[in-house]
Design a protein around this motif. Structure first.
Motif, mmCIF file in Angstrom:
data_model
loop_
_atom_site.group_PDB
_atom_site.id
_atom_site.type_symbol
_atom_site.label_atom_id
_atom_site.label_comp_id
_atom_site.label_asym_id
_atom_site.label_seq_id
_atom_site.Cartn_x
_atom_site.Cartn_y
_atom_site.Cartn_z
ATOM 1 N N ARG A 95 -11.795 -27.682 19.505
ATOM 2 C CA ARG A 95 -12.187 -26.989 20.823
ATOM 3 C C ARG A 95 -13.142 -27.583 21.498
ATOM 4 N N PRO A 96 -13.339 -27.242 22.882
ATOM 5 C CA PRO A 96 -14.418 -27.734 23.834
ATOM 6 C C PRO A 96 -15.845 -27.665 23.189
ATOM 7 N N TYR A 97 -16.475 -28.619 23.195
ATOM 8 C CA TYR A 97 -17.974 -29.018 22.604
ATOM 9 C C TYR A 97 -18.999 -28.971 23.906
ATOM 10 N N THR A 98 -19.923 -28.361 23.783
ATOM 11 C CA THR A 98 -20.939 -28.710 25.117
ATOM 12 C C THR A 98 -22.414 -28.426 24.485
ATOM 13 N N GLU A 99 -23.127 -29.289 24.881
ATOM 14 C CA GLU A 99 -24.560 -29.175 24.512
ATOM 15 C C GLU A 99 -25.422 -29.745 25.668
ATOM 16 N N LEU A 100 -26.418 -28.565 25.997
ATOM 17 C CA LEU A 100 -27.224 -28.584 26.961
ATOM 18 C C LEU A 100 -28.713 -28.526 26.646
ATOM 19 N N SER A 101 -29.604 -29.222 27.337
ATOM 20 C CA SER A 101 -31.055 -28.860 27.176
ATOM 21 C C SER A 101 -31.623 -29.431 28.445
ATOM 22 N N ILE A 102 -32.880 -28.668 28.456
ATOM 23 C CA ILE A 102 -33.852 -28.860 29.679
ATOM 24 C C ILE A 102 -35.206 -28.729 29.132
ATOM 25 N N ILE A 103 -36.128 -29.717 29.549
ATOM 26 C CA ILE A 103 -37.522 -29.736 29.119
ATOM 27 C C ILE A 103 -38.543 -29.843 30.429
ATOM 28 N N ILE A 104 -39.318 -28.824 30.651
ATOM 29 C CA ILE A 104 -40.073 -28.883 31.726
ATOM 30 C C ILE A 104 -41.445 -28.939 31.389
ATOM 31 N N GLY A 105 -42.032 -30.037 31.833
ATOM 32 C CA GLY A 105 -43.527 -30.244 31.582
ATOM 33 C C GLY A 105 -44.357 -30.038 32.653
ATOM 34 N N LEU A 106 -45.548 -30.428 32.565
ATOM 35 C CA LEU A 106 -46.641 -30.483 33.583
ATOM 36 C C LEU A 106 -46.516 -31.447 34.779
ATOM 37 N N LEU A 107 -46.973 -31.103 35.738
ATOM 38 C CA LEU A 107 -46.867 -32.171 36.954
ATOM 39 C C LEU A 107 -45.544 -32.338 37.440
ATOM 40 N N ASN A 108 -44.478 -31.402 37.352
ATOM 41 C CA ASN A 108 -42.899 -31.493 37.668
ATOM 42 C C ASN A 108 -42.309 -32.488 36.799
ATOM 43 N N GLU A 109 -42.461 -32.553 35.600
ATOM 44 C CA GLU A 109 -42.012 -33.360 34.660
ATOM 45 C C GLU A 109 -40.803 -32.630 34.175
ATOM 46 N N GLN A 110 -39.515 -33.298 34.154
ATOM 47 C CA GLN A 110 -38.172 -32.710 33.696
ATOM 48 C C GLN A 110 -37.441 -33.707 33.149
ATOM 49 N N LEU A 111 -36.698 -33.012 31.785
ATOM 50 C CA LEU A 111 -35.863 -33.994 31.113
ATOM 51 C C LEU A 111 -34.628 -32.977 30.813
ATOM 52 N N PHE A 112 -33.451 -33.272 31.761
ATOM 53 C CA PHE A 112 -32.185 -32.675 31.658
ATOM 54 C C PHE A 112 -31.069 -33.379 31.129
ATOM 55 N N GLN A 113 -30.633 -33.107 30.039
ATOM 56 C CA GLN A 113 -29.698 -33.949 29.429
ATOM 57 C C GLN A 113 -28.500 -32.789 28.725
ATOM 58 N N GLY A 114 -27.590 -33.519 28.656
ATOM 59 C CA GLY A 114 -26.035 -32.747 28.064
ATOM 60 C C GLY A 114 -25.118 -33.597 27.562
ATOM 61 N N ARG A 115 -23.960 -33.045 26.718
ATOM 62 C CA ARG A 115 -22.873 -33.737 26.389
ATOM 63 C C ARG A 115 -21.976 -32.360 26.621
ATOM 64 N N PHE A 116 -20.584 -33.190 26.713
ATOM 65 C CA PHE A 116 -19.348 -32.207 26.928
ATOM 66 C C PHE A 116 -18.310 -33.169 26.247
ATOM 67 N N ALA A 117 -17.423 -32.467 25.458
ATOM 68 C CA ALA A 117 -16.244 -33.181 24.906
ATOM 69 C C ALA A 117 -15.195 -32.076 24.614
ATOM 70 N N ASN A 118 -14.059 -32.765 24.820
ATOM 71 C CA ASN A 118 -12.685 -31.847 24.424
ATOM 72 C C ASN A 118 -11.581 -32.732 24.308
ATOM 73 N N GLN A 119 -10.312 -32.061 24.273
ATOM 74 C CA GLN A 119 -9.309 -32.770 23.493
ATOM 75 C C GLN A 119 -7.903 -32.154 24.096
ATOM 76 N N HIS A 120 -6.826 -32.610 24.338
ATOM 77 C CA HIS A 120 -5.682 -32.122 24.548
ATOM 78 C C HIS A 120 -4.549 -32.500 23.572
ATOM 79 N N LYS A 121 -4.305 -31.610 22.924
ATOM 80 C CA LYS A 121 -2.908 -31.681 22.008
ATOM 81 C C LYS A 121 -3.190 -33.042 21.100
#
Length: 427
Positions: free
Chosen positions: A85-111
């Motif tokens: 089934r479709p799989y999604t993984e998302l994360s966002i980390i916000i730190g001081l002084l406008n620091e951001q780490l945004f990452q993720g994965r998405f996977a799926n299949q068909h038949k």
């Protein structure tokens, strides 16, 4: 679930179960992970290098710009997902002084025939010191098609890495022993220098498998026959664009020395790579009945390839090429054996990296709850990075024929994953 797994391209038969309960969210800094620590130029996403000597086992043309390797996606490190089934993984980390780490994965299949997904990361950090902003963007996009009869497979990968990083050149005074009460008030050496690295890497691999037939299942009236792959022949096309830009429009003469130009200090180095490779794989499998087979703990692989490079250094165009052969025999993760091993060799017999040689191997045993114990040995004969041997610009030029580096490394490792224990030694 146990049916949702991922694997890496070098060992597709070894599957890792997705653990959706723990994402290691505490690992917010990309350069501070399990294993060797890295030092970086002041904030997340900036130039970094390992604090402990690392054996770089990469082969082929190396431009010499490796300061962002820890953030890059590569073909060897890409994860491929096989999910129901479709799989999604998302994360966002916000730190001081406008620091951001945004990452993720998405996977799926068909038949069960087509698998596709994407893995991405964005790092944005203003930094503490003046002129230290980072903007890193990377992704790996893939698609895999397996024919219903298991003979044909086609795989495409698109890898993108972009780093737009400002370089302050360090502080001329000790920021921890000064009259300034805030670090962003501490003067820096360079006020407008910037590095811009961009890589677009495309792979297209077509494979054909042959083997024996077996009956995998049955309905009320028909038995279903499938292929047990034993031999596989593949062709891989690789097209890569690699661009490196450095600009400083207000240079400081005392910092650049003989590289100083009054108007602007710059350096450009690009290449376009077109590579072709033929591969042959053998998987040791044996039919135990007309409906079952066993996996043996042995896989052998052979490869021959040719890479063509069109280089541009500060508007001066040139070209070079590489031809190589290689081979590997390794354990089979699907055999469920406690013994794991891998031995490989790669030799460049023509081109820029002529006579480069990489011999690498390891072996170990999984003792279960007690942990895993392994040892390794590596020998590498390697051409110096391109930028060390060729540089063409005003006012500096050089052209050297440097000797190859000669490296021998041996070591061992003990690892107990459930208890989070790792101990290793390298000489």
């Amino acid at each position: 679930t146990k049916n949702d797994t991922w694997f890496i391209g070098s060992e597709p038969e070894k599957r890792y179960v997705i653990d959706s309960s723990i994402f290691n969210i505490e690992e917010y800094n990309e350069v501070q992970r399990n294993g060797i620590e890295y030092a970086h130029a002041g904030n997340t996403g900036s130039a970094a290098y390992p604090l402990v000597y690392m054996l770089k086992k990469n082969a082929g043309l190396n431009l010499g710009y490796n300061q962002y390797d820890v953030y890059r996606y590569t073909k060897d490190s890409a994860r491929y997902y096989q999910v129901i089934r479709p799989y999604t993984e998302l994360s966002i980390i916000i730190g001081l002084l406008n620091e951001q780490l945004f990452q993720g994965r998405f996977a799926n299949q068909h038949k069960g025939l087509i698998y596709y997904g994407v893995d991405f990361r964005r790092i944005s950090s203003r930094g503490i010191y003046t002129n230290s902003t980072t903007n890193d963007n990377s992704f790996n996009l893939y698609g895999i098609f397996n024919s219903p009869n298991k003979h044909w497979s086609v795989q495409a990968d698109l890898i993108y890495n972009s780093f737009k990083v400002k370089e302050h050149g360090g502080t001329p005074i000790n920021p921890f022993d000064s009259v300034f009460f805030r670090k962003n008030l501490v003067p820096v050496t360079l006020s407008s220098a910037e590095n811009h690295y961009r890589q677009v890497d495309f792979y297209l691999k077509t494979s054909y498998s042959i083997g024996k037939k077996y009956f995998s299942g049955r309905t009320d009236t028909v038995r279903t026959q499938e292929l047990m792959p034993v031999f596989r022949i593949s062709h891989q096309l690789n097209i890569e664009s690699n661009k490196n830009r450095f600009r400083d429009k207000t240079p400081v003469e005392s910092f650049y020395g003989s590289f100083y130009l009054e108007d602007s200090v710059f350096n450009d180095l690009d290449y376009l790579k077109i590579g072709n490779a033929l591969m042959l794989d053998y998987h040791a499998r044996k039919l135990t009945s007309d409906s079952t087979y066993t996996e043996k703990n042995f896989i052998a692989e052979a490869e021959a390839g040719f890479d063509y490079y069109l280089l541009t250094q500060n508007r001066l165009k040139s070209n070079t090429s590489n031809a190589y052969v290689g081979g590997t025999f390794r354990s089979n993760g699907a055999s469920k054996s406690k013994l794991f091993y891998r031995a490989s060799v790669k030799y460049y017999y023509y081109g820029w990296n002529q006579n480069d040689l990489l011999v690498d191997g390891y072996a170990g045993y999984d003792f279960g709850k007690v942990g895993m114990l392994s040892g390794f040995a590596t020998y590498q004969l390697k051409e110096a990075p391109y930028i060390f041997e060729r540089y063409t610009s005003h006012p500096e030029n050089w052209q050297y024929s440097l000797p190859q580096t000669n490296t021998l490394g041996v070591g061992g490792k003990y690892q107990n994953i459930p208890y989070g224990i790792t101990a290793d030694v390298t000489y």
